[in-house]
Write an enzyme that holds these catalytic residues in place. Structure first.
Site, PDB file in Angstrom:
ATOM      1  N   GLU A   1       0.678  -0.956  -0.275  1.00  0.00           N
ATOM      2  CA  GLU A   1      -0.338   0.157  -0.134  1.00  0.00           C
ATOM      3  C   GLU A   1       0.991   1.414   0.469  1.00  0.00           C
ATOM      4  O   GLU A   1       0.835   2.539  -0.673  1.00  0.00           O
ATOM      5  CB  GLU A   1      -0.794   0.136   1.393  1.00  0.00           C
ATOM      6  CG  GLU A   1      -1.900  -1.384   0.999  1.00  0.00           C
ATOM      7  CD  GLU A   1      -3.043  -1.508   2.400  1.00  0.00           C
ATOM      8  OE1 GLU A   1      -2.064  -1.166   3.611  1.00  0.00           O
ATOM      9  OE2 GLU A   1      -4.091  -0.834   2.133  1.00  0.00           O
TER      10      GLU A   1
ATOM     11  N   GLU B   1      -3.903  -9.616   4.309  1.00  0.00           N
ATOM     12  CA  GLU B   1      -5.144  -9.382   5.376  1.00  0.00           C
ATOM     13  C   GLU B   1      -5.699 -10.572   5.622  1.00  0.00           C
ATOM     14  O   GLU B   1      -6.035  -9.932   6.611  1.00  0.00           O
ATOM     15  CB  GLU B   1      -5.680  -7.846   4.718  1.00  0.00           C
ATOM     16  CG  GLU B   1      -4.311  -6.395   5.343  1.00  0.00           C
ATOM     17  CD  GLU B   1      -3.595  -6.557   4.499  1.00  0.00           C
ATOM     18  OE1 GLU B   1      -3.479  -6.935   3.285  1.00  0.00           O
ATOM     19  OE2 GLU B   1      -2.870  -5.398   4.394  1.00  0.00           O
TER      20      GLU B   1
END
Ligand code: NAI
Length: 701
Positions: free
Chosen positions: A105, A125
């Protein structure tokens, strides 16, 4: 400092440096933003490169901050990424080795990205029951296309950088370096070539379009697929929702939607369980009084005594890891049989395409056999897996003591015998340890490492490292009857028996606990493992622990020769060659007759009661195991149940589950069970540890 800053020519280089994987903890985030400010304020700097020191670009969130307020303390990752995007000077990410989660990210917040071949790229995640929470679901579809991004986000699996770089139209990477060594120079060159660009001239991922040509139809299809495959886990479907939002909303709205979904998932029992599992798995390998830097003995060759069910499976683990194994048996026929089984197992894998023929041959070439103890003098580790009789173990360990080289580790795979007694058969009890594998030993993840009273610390440290090498989850247990797993399962089985006495049927009990999520209920499990095993244990117990109360139903079943699948009949009937459990009238009649004999009027038992009695039996015994110091932490017990006993992963193990229900509630329910005259009142007194935690308002985890 967890990120270094230096200026090379007119390029500022920010190097994340927070070993082992440059986790984006608070201090790293601060260091990145400080570096950015410095670079932007320095007229001599025209461009910025961000990279990672050591073995990763960045593995993402810092696990040390898990569940703490540090994880969100400003500058949080979202703010760091905004700062990157807002930089007036171009930023190039130089990505290598590992770029996952928050690391990816972060990279997508940079203006340009150069990547080394062989880099593992992932947004994992979902494996923690979450979705990416710092723009991953909004930016990845913009650079890789909706389908590729969604596949990566929903699976959480890593993809190699060169595969992604080869995708037509991808915008994740501006350049794939020819080699990891070329990466830094490539990044510097790119930085120099874009120096001077500013404002709108700097590309931002957020500005890229995000659409799927099929629109709603595609997302409906994705939801059907993902929903069907993830029924006990909410996160995968939320991944689809978040990516769908990326295609339908403006970027900032999509970010807000991602945040909303992420925050809701943070508190689901599934995510709490998966995060507990993640932490407990790593913690299990740490033994409180054994320092992490304890020197380990070198294990280059292994000997296995006994080529039966366990010996064969145990050997395969080492062969798979490239470690030579020599198997000893009493007779050539037993060796031949054992080797044939190993071959058969490998050949099945080759047939299914899971193992290449040459790998299979390499593994078999590492295997040798012997009938003589005198040939075991070279082995660094010997694992005994002979019959479960103390006399036989004694003979074996005396021989091992005679022939093993000094410093060799002598392990027993015993499932019920006293490891201290076994150690006492040798002159070197410090080198003796239990290595309790589970059947099938080449498949099951769990390894209970049984620590004897004299087991040396370096032996423990070595065995834990060996376990990692052969891809097992090792949990340390003290010496007691049944160690952690089987000691607890005995209480669970006892409850299953009482439930039959009181009015339940085997299929009702199995169904209820399978609905709770166990892979298999106690009666189907008994039929698979062989009901005669428990029978033998109870017979032994009748003399050793005569006070222990059992339902007699299982004994009566065994008296009929119904040992389970292997005899074609057990708690259920079986058709030849099939494993389907068919409810048996014989068994129902047996149970009914038993109730009559005992003068029990059957009652209707709810599925809730079944689940509570089985699971809380594990919990109470687990608490006693902690009190006795047999396990050093509740997470270890959870790991045993998650990896060895089919406890539902999304419930996090019995101790974590009890903490989620609340120990106060669990203790109250136990007290209620204690008032049931058909049950064992003394067992249901909540363990002192539970009472103490309730009094202090605490949970296990
Ligand atoms: P098994 O009966 O399949 O194999 C035992 C093997 O040991 C036989 O091949 C036998 O010929 C050999 N053997 C016996 N005495 C020997 C000696 N003096 N020297 C050399 N070889 C000898 O038994 P299994 O199931 O493999 O069990 C072995 C051990 O593993 C036992 O201690 C058992 O409690 C333990 N264990 C078994 C599990 C299971 O599910 N079967 C699970 C975990 C542990």
């Amino acid at each position: 400092m967890t990120a270094e800053y230096k200026v090379m020519g007119d390029v500022a280089v920010i190097t994340l440096s927070n070993p082992p994987v440059n986790g984006l903890g608070f201090s790293t985030r601060v260091a990145i933003t400080e570096g950015l400010s410095k670079a932007n304020a320095d007229d001599a700097v025209a461009a910025i490169v961000i990279t990672g020191a050591g073995k990763a670009f960045s593995g993402g969130a810092d696990i040390k901050e898990f569940g703490t307020t540090k994880a969100t303390q400003e500058p949080n990752l979202l703010s760091v990424i905004l700062a990157l995007e807002a930089s007036a000077k171009p930023i190039v990410a130089a990505i290598h080795s590992v770029c996952m989660g928050g690391g990816l990210e972060l990279a997508m917040g940079c203006h340009y990205r150069v990547v080394a071949p062989g880099t593992s790229i992932a947004l994992p995640e979902v494996k923690l029951g979450l979705i990416p929470g710092a723009g991953g679901t909004q930016r990845l579809p913009r650079v890789l296309g909706v389908e590729t991004a969604l596949n990566m986000i929903v699976s959480g699996e890593a993809v190699k950088s060169e595969m992604l770089a080869a995708l037509p139209g991808q915008k994740l990477f501006d350049k794939l370096s020819a080699s990891p060594e070329a990466l830094f120079d490539d990044a510097m060159q790119l930085a120099k070539s874009v120096a001077g660009k500013t404002g709108d001239a700097l590309p931002l991922v957020r500005n890229l379009p995000c659409k799927h040509p099929l629109g709603d139809a595609y997302f409906q299809f994705a939801k059907n697929m993902v929903g069907g495959m993830s029924k006990n886990y909410p996160a995968p479907l939320k991944c689809v929702d978040a990516v769908e939002a990326a295609t339908k909303m403006k970027f900032d709205q999509g970010m807000a939607e991602e945040r909303r979904l992420f925050t809701a998932l943070m508190f689901t029992p599934e995510s709490l369980a998966l995060r507990h599992l993640f932490v407990a798995e790593r913690a299990a390998s740490k033994i409180p009084d054994v320092a992490e830097d304890t020197p380990k003995r070198e294990i280059k060759s292994v000997a296995v005594i006994g080529a039966g069910t366990m010996g064969g499976g145990i050997s395969m683990n080492f062969l798979n890891a490239g470690i030579p194994v020599k198997i000893l048996e009493m007779k050539q026929e037993a060796l031949d049989r054992g080797i044939a089984t190993i071959r058969k197992n490998y050949e099945a894998q080759v047939k299914k395409g899971k193992l290449k023929q040459d790998k299979y041959e390499q593994r078999m070439a590492l295997l040798s056999t012997t009938l003589s103890y005198d040939e075991l003098g070279d082995a660094d580790l010997v694992i005994e897996a002979v019959f479960e009789e103390l006399g036989v173990k004694e003979a074996v360990f005396k021989e091992l003591d005679r022939v093993a080289k000094p410093g060799a580790i002598l392990a027993s795979n015993t499932s019920t015998l006293d490891v201290d007694k076994i150690a006492a058969f040798t002159q070197r009890p410090q080198d003796v340890v239990g290595m309790h594998f589970f059947s099938p030993a080449n498949v099951m993840k769990l390894l209970e490492v049984v620590r004897g009273k004299d087991t040396a610390k370096d032996v423990l440290a070595t065995v834990m490292a060996v376990a990692k090498k052969i891809k097992k989850t090792a949990v340390v247990s003290g010496v007691c009857d049944g160690f952690i797993g089987n000691r607890m399962i005995e209480q669970y089985s006892r409850q299953a028996g009482f439930l039959l006495d009181e009015g339940a049927t085997p299929q009702q009990v199995d169904k209820a606990i399978e609905k709770f999520g166990f892979a298999m209920g106690p009666f189907r499990m008994g039929d698979l493992a062989g009901n005669d095993i428990g029978w033998a244990i109870r017979k032994r117990r009748a003399t050793e622990r005569a006070d222990m109360k059992y339902s007699r139903t299982a004994d009566k079943l065994c008296e009929l020769g119904r040992f389970g699948q292997k005899t074609g009949a057990g708690w259920y009937d079986y058709q030849a060659g099939k494993r389907d459990a068919i409810p048996s009238q014989v068994v129902l009649d047996l149970i009914e007759q038993h109730r009559k004999d005992e003068g029990i009027a059957p009652r209707k038992i709810s599925d809730d009661e079944i689940v509570q009695r089985l699971v809380y039996a594990l919990v109470n015994e687990g608490a006693h195991i902690l009190e006795d110091g047999i396990a050093s932490k509740s997470g270890d017990i959870d790991m045993v149940y998650l990896t060895g006993y089919g406890f539902p992963i999304w419930r996090g193990g019995p101790m974590h589950y009890a903490s989620q229900v609340g120990l106060f509630n669990v203790a109250e329910t136990m007290k209620r069970f204690a008032r049931n005259p058909r049950d064992d009142a003394s067992f249901w007194q909540p363990a002192a540890l539970i009472q103490r935690l309730v009094a202090e308002g605490k949970q296990f985890s």
